[in-house]
Design an enzyme around this catalytic site. Structure first.
Site, PDB file in Angstrom:
ATOM      1  N   CYS A 128      -6.232 -10.870  66.096  1.00 14.52           N
ATOM      2  CA  CYS A 128      -7.194 -11.642  66.883  1.00 14.52           C
ATOM      3  C   CYS A 128      -7.295 -11.196  68.342  1.00 14.52           C
ATOM      4  CB  CYS A 128      -6.852 -13.121  66.805  1.00 14.52           C
ATOM      5  SG  CYS A 128      -6.832 -13.725  65.098  1.00 14.52           S
ATOM      6  N   LYS A 157     -14.425 -21.805  70.990  1.00 12.74           N
ATOM      7  CA  LYS A 157     -14.301 -21.685  69.531  1.00 12.74           C
ATOM      8  C   LYS A 157     -14.728 -22.969  68.817  1.00 12.74           C
ATOM      9  CE  LYS A 157     -10.743 -18.083  69.241  1.00 12.74           C
ATOM     10  NZ  LYS A 157     -10.555 -17.785  70.675  1.00 12.74           N
ATOM     11  N   HIS A 205     -13.434 -19.220  65.102  1.00 13.87           N
ATOM     12  CA  HIS A 205     -12.554 -18.109  65.475  1.00 13.87           C
ATOM     13  C   HIS A 205     -13.071 -16.847  64.805  1.00 13.87           C
ATOM     14  CE1 HIS A 205      -9.389 -15.676  66.678  1.00 13.87           C
ATOM     15  NE2 HIS A 205      -8.334 -16.339  66.250  1.00 13.87           N
ATOM     16  N   PHE A 257      -1.275 -13.024  65.986  1.00 13.55           N
ATOM     17  CA  PHE A 257      -0.016 -13.070  65.251  1.00 13.55           C
ATOM     18  C   PHE A 257       0.961 -12.037  65.812  1.00 13.55           C
ATOM     19  CE2 PHE A 257      -2.100 -14.710  61.081  1.00 13.55           C
ATOM     20  CZ  PHE A 257      -2.132 -15.985  61.605  1.00 13.55           C
TER      21      PHE A 257
END
Length: 343
Positions: free
Chosen positions: A114, A269, A274, A331
């Site tokens: 992301c 968002k 997202h 992540f």
């Protein structure tokens, strides 16, 4: 931007991806070919630029899933994997396609989940700073895939409703698809917004959860602000990563509370969902528009803030905005922050 200011969400409740189970998803209006939409976006940027072509331009493309939608389409058609081409599954399939269409000087592809297109912007600034290139086009692009939706569902972070970032009763994120691009140059034009600073960190606390003490988020924001030659007090607005997951919002709010003295904060968002690897590019564009319009983007869907020590703005606020921090977190503790501002 009008949709963001007017709080017109792009999220719909879909039951096709999870076998009848509802999921809030941001699906682009009907298109026959994701690659054609990608071409159209890049062509529009070229048409609006001061360039005749992209022959002297580096393309840096950030994506989380690359050509995964091609592989999925073949699998659903054939019900086996034998006809799937790994070369059309990879991240660089998108940049290769654009290279053939527009004849860029060269291309690079970045995939850091992301933060992909935020890290593409990070790299672009570093290359511009050392005069490696005069023009760099950064594109963030991710298509909706079953693999992505099912993956986030298995992590129990997918909301069945429209997401509510920073809300005390938030129920998770909305996966979305999008394409966005920014032309980064070493010259100033009449419409320029300056990319003042970039910062990144990798706290590697956990595969999916951020460091609960917010060390990584604080570090990336602080690095970007220092890179810009500013202090936290110079930041007027924070475009938060704000995914509406339980862990992310709590940690990001803590980081903002710790580092700043209550600048305006919102996560867009709630409107866009997202968009994964495209999020950094989209939210950099949103930040530029906030600066140009002197109009802060509101936080949509908020009923009661979990952290009342950050200045979540519920309606558009007319105010001169000179410097913005835009956050993208991923992540593995991969954190990237951008500082954009008035030239």
């Amino acid at each position: 931007m009008d949709a963001i200011y007017n709080k017109n969400s792009a999220i719909t409740i879909d039951t096709n991806f999870l076998n009848g189970k509802p999921a809030g998803l941001g699906i682009m209006p009907k298109y026959d070919d994701f690659f054609k939409v990608l071409e159209d976006v890049v062509q529009k940027i070229l048409d609006q630029s001061n360039l005749e072509n992209f022959n002297n331009t580096l393309l840096i493309l950030g994506s989380s899933v690359g050509g995964m939608q091609i592989s999925e389409a073949l699998f659903f058609r054939d019900h086996h994997y034998r006809n799937i081409d790994p070369l059309k599954h990879s991240i660089h399939v998108l940049s290769d396609h654009l290279m053939q269409k527009f004849n860029f000087y060269d291309t690079r592809s970045i995939s850091t989940a992301c933060t992909s297109s935020a890290n593409a912007i990070f790299l672009a600034k570093r290359l511009i700073d050392v005069d490696a290139y005069e023009n760099i086009l950064v594109v963030g692009a991710d298509a909706m895939t079953h693999t992505t939706v099912l993956g986030f569902n298995d992590l129990s972070v997918l909301s069945s409703d429209k997401c509510r970032p920073f809300d005390k009763e938030r129920t998770g994120m909305n996966v979305s698809e999008a394409i966005a691009g920014l032309l980064i140059q070493n010259i100033k034009t009449k419409d320029s917004i300056e990319l003042k600073g970039v910062g990144a960190s990798s706290d590697a606390y956990h595969m999916t959860n951020p460091d609960p003490e917010a060390k990584g988020a604080i570090s990336s924001m602080n690095s970007a602000i220092k890179d810009a030659g500013l202090t936290p007090n110079d930041i007027d607005y924070v475009n938060a990563h704000g995914t509406a997951t339980l862990a992310n919002d709590k940690v990001e709010a803590l980081a903002i509370e710790t580092l700043f003295d209550k600048p305006y904060v919102s996560s867009t968002k709630a409107i866009t969902g997202h968009t994964l690897g495209a999020a950094g590019a989209i939210e950099a564009i949103i930040s530029c528009e906030v600066i140009k319009r002197s109009l802060v983007a509101p936080q949509t869907g908020l009923k009661e803030a979990e952290n009342k020590n950050i200045n979540l703005v519920l309606e558009p606020v007319k105010k001169e905005i000179r410097n913005v921090v835009s956050n993208s977190f991923a992540f593995g503790g991969n954190n990237t922050s951008l500082v954009l501002g008035v030239c």
